[in-house]
Write a protein that holds these residues in place. Structure first.
Motif, PDB file in Angstrom:
ATOM      1  N   VAL A 124      -2.037  -5.901  43.545  1.00  0.00           N
ATOM      2  CA  VAL A 124      -1.734  -6.606  42.277  1.00  0.00           C
ATOM      3  C   VAL A 124      -1.657  -5.656  41.190  1.00  0.00           C
ATOM      4  O   VAL A 124      -2.665  -4.974  41.048  1.00  0.00           O
ATOM      5  CB  VAL A 124      -3.254  -7.637  41.838  1.00  0.00           C
ATOM      6  CG1 VAL A 124      -3.085  -8.093  40.629  1.00  0.00           C
ATOM      7  CG2 VAL A 124      -3.410  -8.619  43.110  1.00  0.00           C
ATOM      8  N   ILE A 184       1.994  -9.018  43.715  1.00  0.00           N
ATOM      9  CA  ILE A 184       1.543 -10.060  42.314  1.00  0.00           C
ATOM     10  C   ILE A 184       1.760  -8.961  41.289  1.00  0.00           C
ATOM     11  O   ILE A 184       1.210  -7.861  41.460  1.00  0.00           O
ATOM     12  CB  ILE A 184       0.313 -10.560  42.337  1.00  0.00           C
ATOM     13  CG1 ILE A 184       0.220 -11.526  43.700  1.00  0.00           C
ATOM     14  CG2 ILE A 184       0.115 -11.292  41.039  1.00  0.00           C
ATOM     15  CD1 ILE A 184      -1.179 -12.329  43.697  1.00  0.00           C
ATOM     16  N   THR A 186       1.097  -9.027  37.176  1.00  0.00           N
ATOM     17  CA  THR A 186       0.467  -9.696  35.819  1.00  0.00           C
ATOM     18  C   THR A 186       0.615  -8.920  34.671  1.00  0.00           C
ATOM     19  O   THR A 186       0.307  -7.444  34.724  1.00  0.00           O
ATOM     20  CB  THR A 186      -0.640 -10.268  36.299  1.00  0.00           C
ATOM     21  OG1 THR A 186      -1.269 -10.889  35.211  1.00  0.00           O
ATOM     22  CG2 THR A 186      -1.911  -9.113  36.738  1.00  0.00           C
ATOM     23  N   ALA A 246      -7.089 -10.796  34.779  1.00  0.00           N
ATOM     24  CA  ALA A 246      -6.925 -11.875  35.705  1.00  0.00           C
ATOM     25  C   ALA A 246      -6.803 -11.222  37.226  1.00  0.00           C
ATOM     26  O   ALA A 246      -6.921 -11.807  38.322  1.00  0.00           O
ATOM     27  CB  ALA A 246      -5.562 -12.378  35.990  1.00  0.00           C
ATOM     28  N   VAL A 247      -6.653  -9.784  37.184  1.00  0.00           N
ATOM     29  CA  VAL A 247      -6.828  -9.043  38.444  1.00  0.00           C
ATOM     30  C   VAL A 247      -7.817  -9.385  39.515  1.00  0.00           C
ATOM     31  O   VAL A 247      -7.513  -9.617  40.586  1.00  0.00           O
ATOM     32  CB  VAL A 247      -6.637  -7.598  38.184  1.00  0.00           C
ATOM     33  CG1 VAL A 247      -6.730  -6.738  39.518  1.00  0.00           C
ATOM     34  CG2 VAL A 247      -5.355  -7.270  37.447  1.00  0.00           C
ATOM     35  N   HIS A 284      -9.571 -12.195  39.568  1.00  0.00           N
ATOM     36  CA  HIS A 284      -9.560 -13.445  40.363  1.00  0.00           C
ATOM     37  C   HIS A 284      -8.231 -13.570  41.212  1.00  0.00           C
ATOM     38  O   HIS A 284      -8.238 -14.277  42.431  1.00  0.00           O
ATOM     39  CB  HIS A 284      -9.032 -14.333  39.172  1.00  0.00           C
ATOM     40  CG  HIS A 284     -10.186 -14.422  38.195  1.00  0.00           C
ATOM     41  ND1 HIS A 284     -11.430 -15.097  38.195  1.00  0.00           N
ATOM     42  CD2 HIS A 284     -10.418 -13.815  36.943  1.00  0.00           C
ATOM     43  CE1 HIS A 284     -12.227 -14.782  37.110  1.00  0.00           C
ATOM     44  NE2 HIS A 284     -11.477 -14.084  36.482  1.00  0.00           N
ATOM     45  N   LEU A 285      -7.314 -12.821  41.236  1.00  0.00           N
ATOM     46  CA  LEU A 285      -6.202 -12.423  42.076  1.00  0.00           C
ATOM     47  C   LEU A 285      -6.739 -11.779  43.281  1.00  0.00           C
ATOM     48  O   LEU A 285      -5.742 -11.807  44.426  1.00  0.00           O
ATOM     49  CB  LEU A 285      -5.042 -12.106  41.345  1.00  0.00           C
ATOM     50  CG  LEU A 285      -4.474 -12.829  40.240  1.00  0.00           C
ATOM     51  CD1 LEU A 285      -3.285 -12.116  39.539  1.00  0.00           C
ATOM     52  CD2 LEU A 285      -3.868 -13.982  40.742  1.00  0.00           C
ATOM     53  N   THR A 317      -9.322 -12.235  49.074  1.00  0.00           N
ATOM     54  CA  THR A 317      -7.887 -11.676  49.848  1.00  0.00           C
ATOM     55  C   THR A 317      -8.090 -10.242  50.363  1.00  0.00           C
ATOM     56  O   THR A 317      -9.311  -9.794  50.064  1.00  0.00           O
ATOM     57  CB  THR A 317      -6.702 -11.819  48.998  1.00  0.00           C
ATOM     58  OG1 THR A 317      -6.701 -10.827  47.968  1.00  0.00           O
ATOM     59  CG2 THR A 317      -6.965 -13.286  48.182  1.00  0.00           C
ATOM     60  N   ARG A 339      -6.095  -8.076  49.092  1.00  0.00           N
ATOM     61  CA  ARG A 339      -5.279  -7.312  48.148  1.00  0.00           C
ATOM     62  C   ARG A 339      -5.991  -6.301  47.448  1.00  0.00           C
ATOM     63  O   ARG A 339      -7.199  -6.315  47.177  1.00  0.00           O
ATOM     64  CB  ARG A 339      -4.705  -8.534  47.024  1.00  0.00           C
ATOM     65  CG  ARG A 339      -3.696  -9.567  47.542  1.00  0.00           C
ATOM     66  CD  ARG A 339      -3.324 -10.364  46.437  1.00  0.00           C
ATOM     67  NE  ARG A 339      -2.756 -11.540  46.767  1.00  0.00           N
ATOM     68  CZ  ARG A 339      -2.972 -12.753  46.505  1.00  0.00           C
ATOM     69  NH1 ARG A 339      -4.173 -13.013  45.873  1.00  0.00           N
ATOM     70  NH2 ARG A 339      -2.396 -13.790  46.992  1.00  0.00           N
ATOM     71  N   GLY A 377      -6.261  -4.439  43.769  1.00  0.00           N
ATOM     72  CA  GLY A 377      -5.966  -4.497  42.496  1.00  0.00           C
ATOM     73  C   GLY A 377      -6.279  -3.329  41.434  1.00  0.00           C
ATOM     74  O   GLY A 377      -6.946  -2.640  42.013  1.00  0.00           O
TER      75      GLY A 377
END
Length: 301
Positions: free
Chosen positions: A193, A220, A222, A227-228, A230-231, A235, A237, A239
């Motif tokens: 992210v 992703i 952003t 928000a990182v 939460h993304l 997962t 991922r 960030g």
């Protein structure tokens, strides 16, 4: 045709509200009064500006272009008439507009707002969110705000001062079965992210990743650092965030994960247009900004 500043206010409201009734209500004017102003504006620009389509209005191409500049023009006008030979923070009702990211706002923005509130109780601070669209044409709108906070090296040839340091950090979802740190394989194979587009000048960390053999796969992108986490949660991922705000947002579900190499430092810097250089109020703002940044470095120490 003779025009006055009130027409600029009317034009901005008409374009933003896309209609006479809503613009009139916003300005506290009667609809007939604002309709007269709209007529004058149409004659001046030689364009309808607002065209009725059914029960609403749409902007003409000329009006669309005007909308891009009317807000900036009004902000600039306000600054002209706010200028004073001296600045008394204890009694001033000045409004300062500062652009910064949501990674800087809860850290430096909070410290700055607290100091201003203590020293100048009637002064208001308006924080605006920096985005990639703003960063590229910064010099075009810089005169309309008091300052913008960006990493060192983004702007050139305008006054600035360095505020505080930070570094890049990785955040991941908490997984009790995973090791505490990240391996090169993790960083190469897992999705990322990324804040802003990887090629945006703000993200100088990409250079450090590439030098270490990592080409992050951004699944992703952003413009919101907050928000990182939460993304990332739940997962695999990875960030990317400045460490200060990453530590602030760490929870039982998201944690900072150390990579096998340093991701690079960030020097957060305040920039302003030269027109503000000798404004007493702006000088005061800069001094308070330095003091607020100093509290962050003291806390680190």
């Amino acid at each position: 045709m003779g025009l006055d500043l009130n027409l600029l206010v009317s034009l901005n409201a008409l374009l933003e509200e896309r209609g006479v009734s809503r613009a009139a209500a916003r300005l506290g004017l009667s609809q007939p009064t604002l309709s007269i102003s709209l007529g004058r504006l149409r004659r001046h620009f030689g364009d309808e500006l607002l065209v009725r389509q059914g029960n609403s209005y749409t902007l003409t191409p000329v009006a669309e272009r005007l909308l891009e500049s009317t807000g900036h023009a009004l902000a600039w006008t306000d600054r002209v008439f706010d200028t004073r030979p001296t600045f008394a923070p204890e009694t001033s009702e000045r409004n300062f507009t500062i652009v910064m990211s949501d990674a800087q706002l809860p850290i430096f923005g909070r410290a700055l707002a607290d100091l201003i509130g203590y020293r100048a109780p009637h002064v208001r601070v308006s924080f605006q969110h920096s985005t990639a669209r703003l960063i590229a044409p910064t010099l075009e709108w810089l005169p309309t705000v008091d300052a913008v906070v960006l990493p060192q090296g983004i702007l050139t040839d305008v006054p600035h001062l360095d505020l505080y340091s930070d570094d890049w950090a990785c955040v991941v979802s908490v997984d009790p079965t995973s090791p505490p740190g990240l391996s090169l394989q993790d960083m190469s194979e897992r999705p990322w992210v990324m804040p802003y587009h990887p090629r945006t000048p703000v993200i100088s960390v990409l250079h450090h990743l590439n030098q270490s053999g990592v080409e992050p796969r951004a699944s992703i992108i952003t413009e919101d650092f907050l928000a990182v986490p939460h993304l990332v949660v739940g997962t695999d991922r990875i960030g990317l965030m400045p460490r200060r705000v990453a530590s602030l947002t760490a929870t039982a579900s998201v944690r900072v994960a150390e990579p096998p190499f340093a991701l690079g430092r960030i020097t957060e810097t305040m920039w302003w247009h030269p027109v503000h250089e000798h404004d007493p109020a702006h000088r005061w703002l800069r001094s308070v900004a330095v003091e607020a940044a100093g509290t962050l470095e003291t806390t680190d120490g």
